[in-house]
Design a protein around this motif. Structure first.
Motif, PDB file in Angstrom:
ATOM      1  N   TRP A 146       0.773  -1.288  -0.378  1.00 42.11           N
ATOM      2  CA  TRP A 146       0.266   0.498   0.008  1.00 42.11           C
ATOM      3  C   TRP A 146       0.976   1.474  -0.268  1.00 42.11           C
ATOM      4  CZ3 TRP A 146      -4.454   0.245  -2.098  1.00 42.11           C
ATOM      5  CH2 TRP A 146      -5.771  -1.254  -1.862  1.00 42.11           C
ATOM      6  N   ARG A 147       1.882   1.431   0.077  1.00 43.60           N
ATOM      7  CA  ARG A 147       2.996   2.285   0.539  1.00 43.60           C
ATOM      8  C   ARG A 147       4.008   2.414  -1.072  1.00 43.60           C
ATOM      9  NH1 ARG A 147       3.473   4.129   5.971  1.00 43.60           N
ATOM     10  NH2 ARG A 147       3.980   2.641   7.311  1.00 43.60           N
ATOM     11  N   ARG A 148       3.549   1.589  -1.718  1.00 43.82           N
ATOM     12  CA  ARG A 148       4.220   1.916  -2.903  1.00 43.82           C
ATOM     13  C   ARG A 148       2.831   2.293  -4.008  1.00 43.82           C
ATOM     14  NH1 ARG A 148       5.738  -4.103  -2.800  1.00 43.82           N
ATOM     15  NH2 ARG A 148       7.316  -4.798  -1.990  1.00 43.82           N
ATOM     16  N   PHE A 149       1.283   1.697  -3.246  1.00 46.11           N
ATOM     17  CA  PHE A 149       0.257   2.534  -4.559  1.00 46.11           C
ATOM     18  C   PHE A 149       0.599   4.138  -3.652  1.00 46.11           C
ATOM     19  CE2 PHE A 149      -4.156   3.581  -4.114  1.00 46.11           C
ATOM     20  CZ  PHE A 149      -4.555   3.381  -5.153  1.00 46.11           C
ATOM     21  N   ALA A 150       0.130   4.549  -2.723  1.00 46.63           N
ATOM     22  CA  ALA A 150       0.309   6.022  -2.203  1.00 46.63           C
ATOM     23  C   ALA A 150       1.386   6.641  -2.469  1.00 46.63           C
ATOM     24  CB  ALA A 150       0.509   5.580  -0.754  1.00 46.63           C
ATOM     25  N   ASP A 151       3.123   6.402  -3.112  1.00 49.60           N
ATOM     26  CA  ASP A 151       3.654   7.024  -3.621  1.00 49.60           C
ATOM     27  C   ASP A 151       3.422   7.254  -4.832  1.00 49.60           C
ATOM     28  OD1 ASP A 151       5.372   6.780  -0.799  1.00 49.60           O
ATOM     29  OD2 ASP A 151       6.937   5.760  -1.393  1.00 49.60           O
ATOM     30  N   ARG A 152       3.485   5.647  -5.653  1.00 56.56           N
ATOM     31  CA  ARG A 152       2.526   5.767  -6.987  1.00 56.56           C
ATOM     32  C   ARG A 152       1.685   7.328  -7.475  1.00 56.56           C
ATOM     33  NH1 ARG A 152       1.885   1.903 -11.370  1.00 56.56           N
ATOM     34  NH2 ARG A 152       0.455   1.420 -11.645  1.00 56.56           N
ATOM     35  N   ALA A 164      -7.231  -1.599 -13.488  1.00 62.88           N
ATOM     36  CA  ALA A 164      -5.880  -2.028 -13.345  1.00 62.88           C
ATOM     37  C   ALA A 164      -4.987  -1.219 -12.407  1.00 62.88           C
ATOM     38  CB  ALA A 164      -5.463  -0.498 -15.129  1.00 62.88           C
ATOM     39  N   GLU A 165      -4.899  -0.511 -11.692  1.00 64.05           N
ATOM     40  CA  GLU A 165      -4.905  -0.339 -10.136  1.00 64.05           C
ATOM     41  C   GLU A 165      -4.462  -1.303  -9.190  1.00 64.05           C
ATOM     42  OE1 GLU A 165      -2.348   2.291  -9.317  1.00 64.05           O
ATOM     43  OE2 GLU A 165      -2.550   3.230 -11.585  1.00 64.05           O
ATOM     44  N   THR A 166      -5.828  -2.431  -9.238  1.00 62.73           N
ATOM     45  CA  THR A 166      -6.570  -3.161  -8.767  1.00 62.73           C
ATOM     46  C   THR A 166      -5.507  -4.199  -8.413  1.00 62.73           C
ATOM     47  OG1 THR A 166      -8.561  -2.724  -7.983  1.00 62.73           O
ATOM     48  CG2 THR A 166      -7.902  -4.423  -7.297  1.00 62.73           C
ATOM     49  N   ALA A 167      -5.509  -4.812 -10.490  1.00 62.01           N
ATOM     50  CA  ALA A 167      -4.402  -6.095 -10.963  1.00 62.01           C
ATOM     51  C   ALA A 167      -2.607  -5.308 -10.395  1.00 62.01           C
ATOM     52  CB  ALA A 167      -4.735  -5.259 -12.137  1.00 62.01           C
ATOM     53  N   ASP A 180       1.736  -7.882  -4.308  1.00 57.54           N
ATOM     54  CA  ASP A 180       0.962  -8.844  -2.769  1.00 57.54           C
ATOM     55  C   ASP A 180       1.426 -10.002  -3.428  1.00 57.54           C
ATOM     56  OD1 ASP A 180       0.066  -7.271  -1.068  1.00 57.54           O
ATOM     57  OD2 ASP A 180      -2.081  -7.304  -1.899  1.00 57.54           O
ATOM     58  N   VAL A 181       1.280 -10.564  -4.459  1.00 57.04           N
ATOM     59  CA  VAL A 181       1.197 -11.406  -4.895  1.00 57.04           C
ATOM     60  C   VAL A 181       2.704 -12.270  -5.045  1.00 57.04           C
ATOM     61  CG1 VAL A 181       1.062 -13.572  -6.733  1.00 57.04           C
ATOM     62  CG2 VAL A 181      -0.552 -12.239  -6.181  1.00 57.04           C
ATOM     63  N   ALA A 182       3.985 -11.226  -5.194  1.00 59.93           N
ATOM     64  CA  ALA A 182       5.234 -10.723  -5.869  1.00 59.93           C
ATOM     65  C   ALA A 182       5.881 -11.177  -4.452  1.00 59.93           C
ATOM     66  CB  ALA A 182       5.949  -9.863  -7.032  1.00 59.93           C
ATOM     67  N   ASP A 183       5.381 -10.757  -3.310  1.00 58.16           N
ATOM     68  CA  ASP A 183       5.637 -10.352  -2.114  1.00 58.16           C
ATOM     69  C   ASP A 183       5.373 -10.784  -1.305  1.00 58.16           C
ATOM     70  OD1 ASP A 183       7.459  -8.986  -0.535  1.00 58.16           O
ATOM     71  OD2 ASP A 183       6.579  -6.594  -0.519  1.00 58.16           O
ATOM     72  N   LEU A 195      -2.967 -14.326  -4.275  1.00 59.48           N
ATOM     73  CA  LEU A 195      -2.995 -14.593  -2.889  1.00 59.48           C
ATOM     74  C   LEU A 195      -3.439 -14.974  -1.464  1.00 59.48           C
ATOM     75  CD1 LEU A 195      -0.878 -12.464  -1.666  1.00 59.48           C
ATOM     76  CD2 LEU A 195      -3.311 -11.094  -0.861  1.00 59.48           C
ATOM     77  N   ALA A 196      -4.131 -16.121  -1.536  1.00 66.72           N
ATOM     78  CA  ALA A 196      -4.223 -16.386  -0.126  1.00 66.72           C
ATOM     79  C   ALA A 196      -3.657 -17.824  -0.002  1.00 66.72           C
ATOM     80  CB  ALA A 196      -6.077 -16.668  -0.603  1.00 66.72           C
ATOM     81  N   VAL A 197      -3.664 -18.098  -1.278  1.00 68.52           N
ATOM     82  CA  VAL A 197      -2.523 -19.844  -1.722  1.00 68.52           C
ATOM     83  C   VAL A 197      -1.151 -19.115  -1.644  1.00 68.52           C
ATOM     84  CG1 VAL A 197      -1.517 -21.184  -3.423  1.00 68.52           C
ATOM     85  CG2 VAL A 197      -4.314 -20.822  -2.962  1.00 68.52           C
ATOM     86  N   ARG A 198      -0.729 -18.156  -2.484  1.00 72.92           N
ATOM     87  CA  ARG A 198       0.353 -17.634  -1.119  1.00 72.92           C
ATOM     88  C   ARG A 198       0.371 -17.295  -0.383  1.00 72.92           C
ATOM     89  NH1 ARG A 198       5.488 -17.676  -4.854  1.00 72.92           N
ATOM     90  NH2 ARG A 198       5.729 -15.268  -4.000  1.00 72.92           N
ATOM     91  N   ARG A 199      -0.097 -16.667   0.081  1.00 75.13           N
ATOM     92  CA  ARG A 199       0.135 -16.385   2.375  1.00 75.13           C
ATOM     93  C   ARG A 199      -0.125 -17.479   3.056  1.00 75.13           C
ATOM     94  NH1 ARG A 199      -2.932 -10.149   2.153  1.00 75.13           N
ATOM     95  NH2 ARG A 199      -1.351  -8.694   1.362  1.00 75.13           N
TER      96      ARG A 199
END
Length: 221
Positions: free
Chosen positions: A33-39, A72-75, A81-84, A116-120
């Motif tokens: 979310w900080r990345r999104f905010a900075d973006r 697009a922003e949600t994707a 999230d999935v990558a991190d 994301l649920a599977v990954r986390r």
């Protein structure tokens, strides 16, 4: 000194939220979310204050600047999230509790998407149940009861015979709207927590499978 008694609950099924309940993904969530905010030059603290328990698309729609492509922003956020998943861990005691539950007696009901649920859950070393209701499976996210109603139906139980474990106001409101009793996990103290049993984590919870469901003993807090 007056002792506080152990709380005993019986249920045909247990319905768990994921983030903040079974999985501590706080550091990963905040990074995204900080990345999104900075973006977009937004206030990250304001976004984080209202995002917990809510589907990503709904948070984006609330905070994205005018004209932004919400889909697009949600994707983009979901991909982040999935990558991190660095720093994602199980809430203490969650692994032992889930291992003690019959597979057909519990479900995951999360505001995260399925991938994301599977990954986390994997990052936290936790198993996936037979029934997973994710953000991808509902038309309306928490506080709407759709997710909890769907999970109870998939498990073949009435919502009133299930127990929900939640850490966020929106999720507790969803459980209440579904007619399911709830247990608060963690420190949240909003209006929806009034009168509910509470757990700091799952380390002192004992569970016993029965012919008709599960019997739980919750430690006093």
């Amino acid at each position: 000194m007056t002792s506080v008694a152990t709380i005993e609950l019986t249920a045909q099924a247990l319905l768990f939220d994921m983030d903040g309940t079974l999985v501590d993904s706080t550091t990963a969530v905040e990074r995204t979310w900080r990345r999104f905010a900075d973006r977009h030059g937004l206030d990250a603290e304001a976004i984080l204050a209202g995002s917990h328990g809510q589907r990503t698309a709904e948070t984006v729609a609330r905070h994205a600047p005018p004209g932004a492509d919400v889909a697009a922003e949600t994707a983009w956020l979901v991909a982040q999230d999935v990558a991190d998943t660095r720093g994602t861990v199980a809430v203490p005691g969650a692994a032992a509790l889930l291992a003690a539950l019959p597979p057909h007696r519990w479900a995951l009901v999360t505001s995260a998407g399925r991938e994301l649920a599977v990954r986390r859950m994997a990052a936290a070393g936790l198993p996936l149940p037979e029934v997973v209701i994710s953000a991808d499976d509902v038309r309306r996210g928490k506080p709407d009861p759709e997710g909890y109603l769907a999970a109870a139906a998939r498990l073949g139980v009435d919502p009133s015979a299930a127990v929900v474990f939640e850490d966020a106001e929106l999720g507790l409101e969803a459980a209440h709207a579904a007619g399911a009793p709830a247990v608060v996990v963690g420190p949240h103290a909003g209006p929806a927590t009034a009168g509910l049993p509470r757990l700091a984590d799952f380390r002192a919870v004992s569970v016993k499978a029965t012919d008709s469901g599960v019997r739980l003993a919750l430690p006093p807090v």
